[in-house]
Scaffold this motif. Structure first.
Motif, PDB file in Angstrom:
ATOM      1  N   GLY A  66      29.621  36.281  40.455  1.00  0.00           N
ATOM      2  CA  GLY A  66      29.477  36.572  41.551  1.00  0.00           C
ATOM      3  C   GLY A  66      30.381  37.937  42.054  1.00  0.00           C
ATOM      4  N   ALA A  67      31.455  38.055  41.084  1.00  0.00           N
ATOM      5  CA  ALA A  67      32.206  39.366  41.389  1.00  0.00           C
ATOM      6  C   ALA A  67      31.574  40.367  41.048  1.00  0.00           C
ATOM      7  CB  ALA A  67      33.417  39.195  40.543  1.00  0.00           C
ATOM      8  N   LEU A  68      30.804  40.414  39.923  1.00  0.00           N
ATOM      9  CA  LEU A  68      29.788  41.490  39.258  1.00  0.00           C
ATOM     10  C   LEU A  68      28.972  41.926  40.332  1.00  0.00           C
ATOM     11  CD1 LEU A  68      29.446  40.814  35.635  1.00  0.00           C
ATOM     12  CD2 LEU A  68      31.132  42.374  36.711  1.00  0.00           C
ATOM     13  N   SER A 106      39.443  34.601  49.669  1.00  0.00           N
ATOM     14  CA  SER A 106      40.114  36.081  50.518  1.00  0.00           C
ATOM     15  C   SER A 106      39.524  37.119  50.182  1.00  0.00           C
ATOM     16  CB  SER A 106      41.449  36.213  50.047  1.00  0.00           C
ATOM     17  OG  SER A 106      42.173  37.004  50.729  1.00  0.00           O
ATOM     18  N   LEU A 107      39.216  37.483  49.140  1.00  0.00           N
ATOM     19  CA  LEU A 107      38.576  39.110  48.499  1.00  0.00           C
ATOM     20  C   LEU A 107      36.938  38.942  49.196  1.00  0.00           C
ATOM     21  CD1 LEU A 107      39.859  39.457  45.157  1.00  0.00           C
ATOM     22  CD2 LEU A 107      40.363  40.972  46.932  1.00  0.00           C
ATOM     23  N   CYS A 162      28.571  32.831  45.288  1.00  0.00           N
ATOM     24  CA  CYS A 162      29.246  32.314  44.303  1.00  0.00           C
ATOM     25  C   CYS A 162      31.043  32.463  44.313  1.00  0.00           C
ATOM     26  CB  CYS A 162      28.902  33.317  43.032  1.00  0.00           C
ATOM     27  SG  CYS A 162      27.120  33.486  42.452  1.00  0.00           S
ATOM     28  N   CYS A 163      31.432  33.499  45.041  1.00  0.00           N
ATOM     29  CA  CYS A 163      32.980  33.569  44.941  1.00  0.00           C
ATOM     30  C   CYS A 163      33.438  33.172  46.405  1.00  0.00           C
ATOM     31  CB  CYS A 163      33.156  35.269  45.107  1.00  0.00           C
ATOM     32  SG  CYS A 163      32.622  35.855  43.295  1.00  0.00           S
ATOM     33  N   ILE A 216      38.465  39.676  41.172  1.00  0.00           N
ATOM     34  CA  ILE A 216      37.919  38.217  41.065  1.00  0.00           C
ATOM     35  C   ILE A 216      37.676  37.727  39.487  1.00  0.00           C
ATOM     36  CG2 ILE A 216      36.127  36.701  41.954  1.00  0.00           C
ATOM     37  CD1 ILE A 216      35.906  38.269  44.291  1.00  0.00           C
ATOM     38  N   LEU A 217      37.399  38.729  38.624  1.00  0.00           N
ATOM     39  CA  LEU A 217      37.167  38.353  37.242  1.00  0.00           C
ATOM     40  C   LEU A 217      38.236  37.578  36.722  1.00  0.00           C
ATOM     41  CD1 LEU A 217      35.200  41.614  36.170  1.00  0.00           C
ATOM     42  CD2 LEU A 217      34.332  39.274  36.497  1.00  0.00           C
TER      43      LEU A 217
END
Length: 397
Positions: free
Chosen positions: A78-80, A17-18, A112-113, A176-177
């Motif tokens: 991936g979040a980073l 979603s994010l 990644c996410c 996401i983390l």
């Protein structure tokens, strides 16, 4: 089902979603960045095209790593990357920052996410008879980001400007983390009796899969999905504005796509348990193509645009659970992330061409009229390819 499975489905849906909600906002920045920072629409259009290509090239790699070492770790990294990719042009709003940040960093971050690693984790966590439905449910939950982030970004652009909005979106993606830890807790890294190939075996795995005629047809058909959706995501708001309709209708259309994709993705996933996925995919591509033809060759209106967005939204991400289910039936789930990534590369090559060609056409011709017949032809070809796929001799668990 076990509570841990629902945790995995919810975490996958939240991450998707994010990640996908963020990239769904790119088209809203096309004209505002030009007015605010003097950045040509062609620059952002090129960045999004690069983003699509980098995403596709990264997806088999991130999928293979997640298959072997766990999706949670891949999602955290991936979040980073996503936060850095949007934060860079927010701090230095230049063409170079946009091309590298949005083009390269967010491309790797979404691989990644987004759907690849997260849905493969769901596929390994749930029993085979529920796999299609749960992957569809996670995909449906992922649509909430598109429905929520598009109007939020549109509102922020109007109040604080396009550059500041990029920074706010960058910070929001760090959520996401903690989500990634939930995937680690609930999803097994390996399935009993199956061992993932891992990164070292990825080239041989890709060659073996693509040598299969039916996997190759499925992969070629996925090109159309990326080609059509990347063009609409990036250029539909601009097309609407050029047709003389209200500027805010672009955000409304993208939000409508997200809302209708919620039931659509779940239903497509559920259908995969009862109908051969490739047959359903052929009908989805045909329905999309008919909707595009009706929209392209009719007089644009407010109501017609919303109806078009609703129809497209219902089948927007429906190809993802169906494609995942088709791969799992043919090859099993141990390498689902990697094999989905191989197939998805075709999707993103299509996305690269759809976004880039639209940007070039806007820059040179000032409209998108010449592009619609190509969208229709690509969709018809995808339907034919999927209907030509033969069922696997032995369905995998």
């Amino acid at each position: 089902m076990r509570p841990a499975i629902w945790t995995v489905v919810a975490a996958a849906a939240a991450s998707i979603s994010l990640a996908l909600g963020m990239r769904q906002t790119f088209g809203l920045f096309l004209l505002p960045l030009s007015a605010e920072a003097g950045i040509s629409p062609a620059v952002l259009g090129t960045a999004v095209a690069i983003h699509n290509l980098v995403w596709g090239l990264s997806q088999p790699v991130s999928g293979a790593i997640a298959d072997r070492w766990g999706a949670g770790r891949v999602m955290a990294g991936g979040a980073l990357l996503l936060a850095a990719g949007l934060g860079l042009p927010a701090l230095w709003p230049t063409a170079t920052a946009i091309l590298f940040g949005i083009g390269v960093l967010t491309g790797i971050g979404v691989s990644c996410c987004g759907t690849g690693a997260a849905l493969a984790a769901v596929g390994r966590a749930v029993p085979p008879e529920k796999r299609g439905e749960m992957i569809g449910l996670a995909s449906a939950g992922g649509s909430l980001g598109q429905a929520a982030m598009v109007p939020l970004a549109q509102s922020l652009i109007g109040s604080v400007g396009a550059v500041a909005t990029l920074g706010i979106l960058a910070l929001s993606l760090l959520v996401i983390l903690p989500i990634s830890r939930s995937i680690e807790w609930g999803a097994p890294r390996q399935v009993a009796g199956q061992r993932s190939t891992g990164l070292a075996g990825l080239p041989a795995l890709a060659r073996q899969a693509l040598a299969d005629r039916d996997f190759a047809l499925l992969t070629a058909g996925f090109f159309a999905c990326g080609f059509q959706l990347a063009f609409l995501t990036m250029h539909l708001p601009s097309h609407i504005a050029l047709c003389g309709l209200p500027i805010g209708l672009g955000a409304t259309a993208l939000m409508t796509v997200g809302l209708f994709n919620i039931p659509g993705s779940w239903l497509c996933g559920k259908v995969s348990s009862h109908v051969r996925p490739e047959l359903a995919l052929g009908w989805i591509y045909l329905l999309r193509t008919i909707a595009i033809a009706c929209f392209a060759f009719s007089t644009p209106t407010y109501a017609g645009t919303v109806v078009f967005a609703a129809v497209m939204g219902f089948v927007w991400l429906g190809t993802i659970p169906l494609t995942s289910a088709a791969i799992a039936r043919r090859f099993g789930v141990a390498d689902l992330g990697a094999l989905y990534g191989v197939c998805f590369l075709s999707h993103q090559v299509g996305g690269f061409l759809g976004a880039a060609a639209g940007a070039v056409l806007l820059e040179t011709a000032g409209s998108y009229q010449a592009f619609w017949p190509l969208m229709i032809a690509v969709g018809i070809a995808a339907s034919a390819m999927n209907w030509a796929v033969r069922p696997p001799r032995t369905a995998m668990a």
